[in-house]
Design a protein around this motif. Structure first.
Motif, PDB file in Angstrom:
ATOM      1  N   GLY A   1      -2.102  -3.073  -2.456  1.00 36.50           N
ATOM      2  CA  GLY A   1      -2.065  -3.074  -3.916  1.00 36.50           C
ATOM      3  C   GLY A   1      -1.898  -1.710  -4.571  1.00 36.50           C
ATOM      4  N   LYS A   2      -1.378  -0.733  -3.832  1.00 37.26           N
ATOM      5  CA  LYS A   2      -1.201   0.586  -4.433  1.00 37.26           C
ATOM      6  C   LYS A   2      -0.098   0.544  -5.499  1.00 37.26           C
ATOM      7  CE  LYS A   2      -0.482   2.615  -0.464  1.00 37.26           C
ATOM      8  NZ  LYS A   2      -0.622   1.412   0.385  1.00 37.26           N
ATOM      9  N   THR A   3       1.071   0.029  -5.112  1.00 40.79           N
ATOM     10  CA  THR A   3       2.165  -0.058  -6.084  1.00 40.79           C
ATOM     11  C   THR A   3       1.779  -0.993  -7.228  1.00 40.79           C
ATOM     12  OG1 THR A   3       3.743   0.316  -4.297  1.00 40.79           O
ATOM     13  CG2 THR A   3       4.621  -0.528  -6.356  1.00 40.79           C
ATOM     14  N   LEU A   4       1.159  -2.104  -6.865  1.00 38.89           N
ATOM     15  CA  LEU A   4       0.738  -3.058  -7.897  1.00 38.89           C
ATOM     16  C   LEU A   4      -0.214  -2.392  -8.885  1.00 38.89           C
ATOM     17  CD1 LEU A   4       0.758  -6.035  -8.846  1.00 38.89           C
ATOM     18  CD2 LEU A   4      -1.239  -6.402  -7.382  1.00 38.89           C
TER      19      LEU A   4
ATOM     20  N   SER B   1      -1.116  -8.463   0.675  1.00 38.82           N
ATOM     21  CA  SER B   1       0.307  -8.758   0.765  1.00 38.82           C
ATOM     22  C   SER B   1       0.547  -9.772   1.897  1.00 38.82           C
ATOM     23  CB  SER B   1       1.052  -7.451   1.015  1.00 38.82           C
ATOM     24  OG  SER B   1       2.406  -7.671   1.181  1.00 38.82           O
TER      25      SER B   1
ATOM     26  N   PRO C   1      -3.771   1.667   3.455  1.00 38.61           N
ATOM     27  CA  PRO C   1      -2.770   1.026   4.312  1.00 38.61           C
ATOM     28  C   PRO C   1      -1.736   0.244   3.496  1.00 38.61           C
ATOM     29  CG  PRO C   1      -4.892  -0.117   4.456  1.00 38.61           C
ATOM     30  CD  PRO C   1      -5.122   1.123   3.661  1.00 38.61           C
ATOM     31  N   PRO C   2      -0.646  -0.173   4.112  1.00 44.96           N
ATOM     32  CA  PRO C   2       0.389  -0.911   3.384  1.00 44.96           C
ATOM     33  C   PRO C   2      -0.117  -2.270   2.871  1.00 44.96           C
ATOM     34  CG  PRO C   2       1.178  -0.237   5.571  1.00 44.96           C
ATOM     35  CD  PRO C   2      -0.279   0.052   5.528  1.00 44.96           C
ATOM     36  N   GLY C   3       0.405  -2.677   1.736  1.00 44.33           N
ATOM     37  CA  GLY C   3       0.170  -4.036   1.248  1.00 44.33           C
ATOM     38  C   GLY C   3      -1.182  -4.310   0.619  1.00 44.33           C
TER      39      GLY C   3
ATOM     40  N   ARG D   1       1.611  -0.211 -11.231  1.00 48.57           N
ATOM     41  CA  ARG D   1       2.256  -1.039 -12.262  1.00 48.57           C
ATOM     42  C   ARG D   1       1.238  -1.466 -13.309  1.00 48.57           C
ATOM     43  NH1 ARG D   1       5.049  -5.648  -8.819  1.00 48.57           N
ATOM     44  NH2 ARG D   1       5.100  -6.698 -10.822  1.00 48.57           N
TER      45      ARG D   1
ATOM     46  N   GLU E   1      -0.858 -13.113   0.857  1.00 44.98           N
ATOM     47  CA  GLU E   1       0.048 -13.792  -0.054  1.00 44.98           C
ATOM     48  C   GLU E   1       1.154 -14.518   0.729  1.00 44.98           C
ATOM     49  OE1 GLU E   1       2.174 -11.218  -2.789  1.00 44.98           O
ATOM     50  OE2 GLU E   1       2.279 -12.849  -4.254  1.00 44.98           O
TER      51      GLU E   1
ATOM     52  N   PRO F   1      -5.004  -6.180 -10.514  1.00 43.90           N
ATOM     53  CA  PRO F   1      -5.098  -6.319  -9.064  1.00 43.90           C
ATOM     54  C   PRO F   1      -6.529  -6.666  -8.647  1.00 43.90           C
ATOM     55  CG  PRO F   1      -4.723  -4.020  -9.698  1.00 43.90           C
ATOM     56  CD  PRO F   1      -4.588  -4.840 -10.929  1.00 43.90           C
ATOM     57  N   ILE F   2      -6.650  -7.310  -7.521  1.00 43.25           N
ATOM     58  CA  ILE F   2      -7.975  -7.670  -7.021  1.00 43.25           C
ATOM     59  C   ILE F   2      -8.494  -6.506  -6.181  1.00 43.25           C
ATOM     60  CG2 ILE F   2      -9.203  -9.262  -5.489  1.00 43.25           C
ATOM     61  CD1 ILE F   2      -6.963 -11.337  -6.406  1.00 43.25           C
ATOM     62  N   LEU F   3      -9.515  -5.844  -6.691  1.00 42.14           N
ATOM     63  CA  LEU F   3      -9.997  -4.617  -6.058  1.00 42.14           C
ATOM     64  C   LEU F   3     -11.517  -4.581  -6.084  1.00 42.14           C
ATOM     65  CD1 LEU F   3      -7.587  -2.112  -7.872  1.00 42.14           C
ATOM     66  CD2 LEU F   3      -7.342  -2.980  -5.542  1.00 42.14           C
TER      67      LEU F   3
END
Ligand SMILES: Nc1ncnc2c1ncn2[C@@H]1O[C@H](COP(=O)(O)OP(=O)(O)O)[C@@H](O)[C@H]1O
Ligand SMILES: [Mg+2]
Length: 360
Positions: A119-122, A274, A115-117, A125, A277, A76-78
């Protein structure tokens, strides 16, 4: 059957490690569910995962969503500090034996906040992929919507199953369960659920990893909050991150849009990746189907988003637009509210002098 599987695991370990590890997983599942229905309905010749997932006892629906990205998932881009926190969790896993020899436990639990979108879920993963495990996602909003009385059983089932399988477990939207204990009518039941999660966080084995994610840190019980070994704080990306992400989302169109990436990054500042994208994919579709030139799409994007930007971002966008020479300073100034003097100072004289003064 188990012996046969174990033999296959060994046989394929060197040649086809992915297949072998999937079989291995299968073997572990079959051990916990030895008395349950056979997990081997399919021949092991397919490389598909056949893990028996925890199910709701009534509906027979799987309680978790599985992500297995072990065939490759880009990082992920962080921001650097957050990326390092994630890398550290991964390295601790890989060096577990070394840590154990010194009596140190690896990070077993982490809560991902933001906040949503963003990259937490990403990231969950990605972490799972890096430590060569599938990710199991338990979306607590869904579980909570089933009868509260059932939630406890379902939760326990998921926890036990994840531990046995050594899967990385993500409790998504954990705030939906971990509300402050002063909540509405189901206080007692909610309290028990929070307590159950607390205990799991405390006792999660070193062989696993328990992650939780939330957009609402303020709703998380402070006692639960304290239990996590690590807190990973996510936020919307800075300009550099947005530009990087745009490059990635443009994929094979990156070359074509290359000159406009910075302008687009200025326009999309402050949005989640998100959303970035989605904007980029829409643009690529339009470029292809309606044959709209990249320059126009990029400027359109900029115009559409100018209103959502804060003062500094608007100034950045105005300067990028001026540098691109796509519009007169006058037009840019009208669009963004940035003074023409500022544009001249940072981007040189207006390319369309004179014409820009006229209103179309
Ligand atoms: N930091 C990031 N780096 C790369 N892609 C991202 C990032 N954040 C979001 N995305 C894109 O947006 C999608 C949704 O992000 P997600 O991880 O589900 O957000 P969250 O869990 O924080 O709500 C991802 O699958 C990815 O395509
Ligand atoms: Mg998420």
């Amino acid at each position: 059957m188990r012996l046969y599987l174990a033999k296959l695991v060994r046989k394929y370990r060197a040649g086809r490690p992915q297949f072998s590890s999937k079989l291995d997983q299968l073997l572990k599942t079959s051990q916990i569910r030895a008395s349950g229905p056979s997990v081997m309905r399919r021949a092991p010749a397919t490389s598909e995962a056949v893990t028996l997932l925890p199910q709701d006892q009534d509906s027979r629906q799987s309680l978790v969503r599985v992500f297995d990205d072990r065939d490759g998932l880009a990082a992920p881009i962080l921001p650097a500090a957050l990326a390092k926190q994630i890398d550290d969790i991964v390295s601790e896993r890989k060096e577990r034996a070394k840590l154990a020899a010194h009596g140190i436990r690896p990070t077993r639990s982490a809560i991902l906040v933001g906040p949503p979108g963003v990259g937490k879920t990403l990231s969950a993963r990605y972490i799972a992929t890096q430590i060569n495990k599938p990710l199991w996602v338990l979306d607590l909003t869904t579980v909570m919507s089933s009868l509260l009385g059932k939630t406890g059983n379902n939760l326990r089932l998921v926890f036990e199953s994840a531990k046995q399988n050594e899967a990385v477990l993500l409790l998504d939207e954990v705030d939906s369960i971990a509300k402050r204990r002063s909540d509405d009518s189901d206080v007692g039941e909610l309290k028990r659920l929070v307590t159950a999660i607390l205990q799991e966080v405390d006792n999660w084995p070193d062989s696993g990893l328990l992650l939780a994610a939330t957009n609402h840190p303020e709703l998380i019980d402070p006692a639960l909050w304290r239990r996590f070994d690590a807190i990973l704080r996510f936020d919307v990306s800075d300009r550099e991150g947005v530009a990087l992400a745009i490059g990635r989302f443009l994929d094979r169109d990156a070359q074509q849009f290359g000159p406009w990436i910075n302008l687009m990054a200025s326009s999309l500042m402050g949005q989640s990746l998100s959303d970035v994208e989605r904007a980029i994919l829409t643009m690529r579709r339009n470029a292809l189907i309606h044959q709209i030139p990249p320059a126009r799409l990029a400027v359109d994007l900029a115009i559409r988003h100018a209103g959502e930007l804060d003062k500094n971002a608007r100034r950045d966008l105005a300067i990028s637009l001026a540098k691109e020479g796509a519009m007169s300073h006058n037009q840019i100034s009208e669009l963004t509210g940035v003074a023409r003097d500022t544009l001249r100072k940072y981007a040189g004289p207006s390319p369309l002098k004179g014409r820009g003064h006229k209103k179309e």
